[in-house]
Enzyme design. Structure first.
Site, PDB file in Angstrom:
ATOM      1  N   GLY A 193       0.824  -1.194   0.000  1.00 31.85           N
ATOM      2  CA  GLY A 193       0.000   0.000   0.000  1.00 31.85           C
ATOM      3  C   GLY A 193       0.858   1.244   0.000  1.00 31.85           C
ATOM      4  CB  CYS A 197       5.213  -4.288   0.557  1.00 28.63           C
ATOM      5  SG  CYS A 197       6.054  -2.697   0.426  1.00 28.63           S
ATOM      6  CE1 TYR A 198       0.435   0.684   5.659  1.00 27.81           C
ATOM      7  CE2 TYR A 198      -1.129  -1.121   5.391  1.00 27.81           C
ATOM      8  CZ  TYR A 198      -0.771   0.078   5.983  1.00 27.81           C
ATOM      9  OH  TYR A 198      -1.610   0.662   6.901  1.00 27.81           O
ATOM     10  CG  HIS A 203       6.318  -5.752  -4.014  1.00 25.78           C
ATOM     11  ND1 HIS A 203       4.982  -5.552  -3.732  1.00 25.78           N
ATOM     12  CD2 HIS A 203       6.982  -4.682  -3.487  1.00 25.78           C
ATOM     13  CE1 HIS A 203       4.833  -4.405  -3.081  1.00 25.78           C
ATOM     14  NE2 HIS A 203       6.029  -3.851  -2.918  1.00 25.78           N
ATOM     15  CD  GLU A 237       3.385  -8.354  -5.409  1.00 24.30           C
ATOM     16  OE1 GLU A 237       3.163  -7.159  -5.121  1.00 24.30           O
ATOM     17  OE2 GLU A 237       3.988  -9.140  -4.648  1.00 24.30           O
ATOM     18  CG  ASP A 285     -14.168  -8.674 -22.728  1.00 26.93           C
ATOM     19  OD1 ASP A 285     -13.312  -9.576 -22.705  1.00 26.93           O
ATOM     20  OD2 ASP A 285     -13.884  -7.469 -22.671  1.00 26.93           O
ATOM     21  CE  LYS A 313      -9.946  -8.212 -22.870  1.00 28.44           C
ATOM     22  NZ  LYS A 313     -11.224  -8.002 -23.605  1.00 28.44           N
TER      23      LYS A 313
END
Length: 525
Positions: free
Chosen positions: A70, A97-98, A184, A186, A242, A381
């Site tokens: 964050g 992290c945060y 991080h 990710e 979509d 997507k």
């Protein structure tokens, strides 16, 4: 999806019981990326707000919780916090992290304002073998983005990794199932990041890895049947992937009780109306109503220059046309839309600022006379494309480049007129044809032309011209949440520019957009 304000009753949250991982969003730009990384491990994830209570966690029965990063400091008044009772639910928690700093601060550790942050690539040293670091290289590169740092870990925690400027880069308390990393995992730049996440998911949380396109299709189909029951539905079919996948899912669930309505707004790409009608009516066997409403949309957009007003105008008129298209289907009480998770995020949620309203989210009228069915609302997507293939849709639909719901109205800067639409259609067709001829259709996420509301002086045939510029935009992305400008060969750009100026009357200049997202969005409006 939990934490996202629906515009009406929604199908789209996939109830998979005890196999859900909750990603708590503290306002991080990477919260959506965390959710995607969890899904890449074939484990279902949902993003929830930081206000989630321990009672709600117990009700949801997740197998794990990930606390996102964050932009705030835990020392700042009003910084988001987590209900401390969540740590006592017995659900494993991974703070990033945060999220790691908050975990430490709330459980009795100390987070210090060091005066020295770490940003970007950083060398990590594993100092002790822990559950998450087991099997990882003793030294590797990770991605950092923080100013504060954990100075003292809470009681029961041990430090498992550090960097030169961060003595607590990873910590864990396996007995309570609590883990924290300052870096991080990710982010693709973090070596071994996905492996660390999978150790948390598989070894700590005991995930079964059963989140697949087959499971998505089965769960969504059952949810649609429960919502629609014996009712009838119409689907707003745009021709893009979509709405096509949404239609295929609903058709699978309720069969002939679905009618697809394709509204030709006059804002489509060149020849797209005929392609849509051929693909869905002839090849997919779905009932299709083709409504030609170009004049109505152009009249509604006359004089409108603000992009938000364009989106809302198109969204409202879409609904009115759908309502009229019901015709004899007086009992069609459901409207199917291909709303995706990025649409919801960009239109604004409780934890994300509004970037722009999408016509099928923020642009819906207040007096909507349908109950919405949005089976893709929780998906990115790339997941929708995989699902489309699973459902048997042809490649020309599944891999069709993304196209905004408001169509070319948001690729024309300024007022939308029939003349400007025709001009942009010609230029856009050249861009897409050259991309195809170069064999880059599968490599480029999105490539298109934009018509700017300015004019510039040029020279053509020894005569002065005063024409419009065309902007070429080409990007690569995985999920539309972030995107990088595509490094197209100079020879390809030259062919595009030469053809556009030579074949499209009124254009005397072509420029190439090399801005990534962020700071820009993919579309210009």
């Amino acid at each position: 999806m939990t934490g996202l304000p629906p515009s009406g009753p929604v199908v789209g949250g996939f109830a998979v019981g005890e196999q859900t991982v909750l990603v708590v969003d503290f306002g991080a730009q990477y919260a959506q990326l965390i959710a995607r990384r969890v899904r890449e491990a074939r484990v279902y994830s949902e993003i929830v707000p930081a206000t989630i209570s321990a009672e709600e966690v117990r009700r949801r029965r997740p197998i794990g919780i990930v606390l996102s990063g964050g932009p705030r400091s835990v020392h700042v008044d009003g910084a988001p916090i987590l209900d401390p009772a969540v740590y006592d639910t017995g659900v494993p928690v991974l703070g990033i992290c945060y999220g790691a700093q908050l975990l430490a601060a709330q459980l009795g550790g100390e987070v210090a304002r060091t005066g020295r942050g770490e940003y970007g690539r950083t060398d990590l040293e594993v100092t002790a073998t822990g559950r998450l670091e087991a099997g990882q290289a003793p030294r590797r590169a990770v991605w950092m983005s923080h100013f504060d740092a954990i100075a003292t870990v809470p009681e029961g925690f041990s430090v498992t990794a550090r960097t030169a400027d961060c003595q607590v880069a990873a910590m864990e308390d396996p007995r309570r199932g609590l883990y924290g990393v300052q870096f991080h995992p990710e982010v693709a730049h973090t070596e071994g990041g996905q492996r660390l996440l999978e150790r948390f998911l598989l070894d700590v949380c005991g995930a079964r890895q059963d989140w697949t396109t087959s499971s998505i299709a089965e769960t969504a189909t059952e949810a649609i049947r429960r919502q629609v029951g014996d009712g009838r539905a119409i689907c707003g079919l745009s021709g893009g992937v979509d709405s096509a996948v949404a239609a295929a899912l609903v058709h699978r669930a309720i069969g002939s009780r679905l009618t697809c309505v394709f509204v030709d707004t006059g804002l489509m790409r060149a020849d797209e109306g005929a392609q849509v009608e051929d693909a869905f009516h002839r090849h997919q066997g779905m009932e299709l109503v083709h409504v030609r409403a170009a004049d109505r949309f152009l009249d509604r957009l006359a004089g409108v220059v603000d992009p938000e007003e364009k989106r809302k105008a198109v969204g409202e008129l879409f609904i009115r046309v759908f309502e009229e298209a019901r015709g004899g289907l007086t009992d069609a009480g459901y409207l199917v839309q291909g709303t995706l998770y990025p649409d919801v995020i960009e239109s604004g949620t409780a934890t994300a600022a509004k970037i722009k309203s999408h016509h099928n989210v923020g642009g819906l009228p207040d007096d909507l006379d349908f109950e919405l069915v949005e089976p893709l609302r929780s998906l990115f997507k790339d997941e929708v494309r995989q699902l489309g293939t699973e459902l048997g849709l042809p490649d020309e639909i599944v891999w069709r480049q993304p196209f905004p719901g408001p169509g070319l109205s948001v690729r024309i800067i300024g007022e939308v007129t029939a003349e400007r639409v025709a001009l942009l259609q010609q230029a856009d067709a050249i861009v897409r044809e050259e991309i195809r001829l170069a064999g880059l259709e599968r490599e480029i996420w999105q490539a298109f032309a934009v018509l700017a509301d300015i004019r510039s002086v040029g020279v053509m045939g020894d005569e002065r011209t005063y024409g419009h510029p065309i902007i070429i935009r080409a990007v690569n992305s995985d999920d539309a949440m972030t995107a990088d400008w595509a490094r197209l060969p100079h020879e390809l750009l030259e062919r595009m520019a030469s053809r556009i100026i030579g074949e499209v009357h009124g254009i005397n200049r072509v420029v190439y957009d090399i801005t990534s997202k962020p700071p820009a969005t993919i579309e210009w409006e």
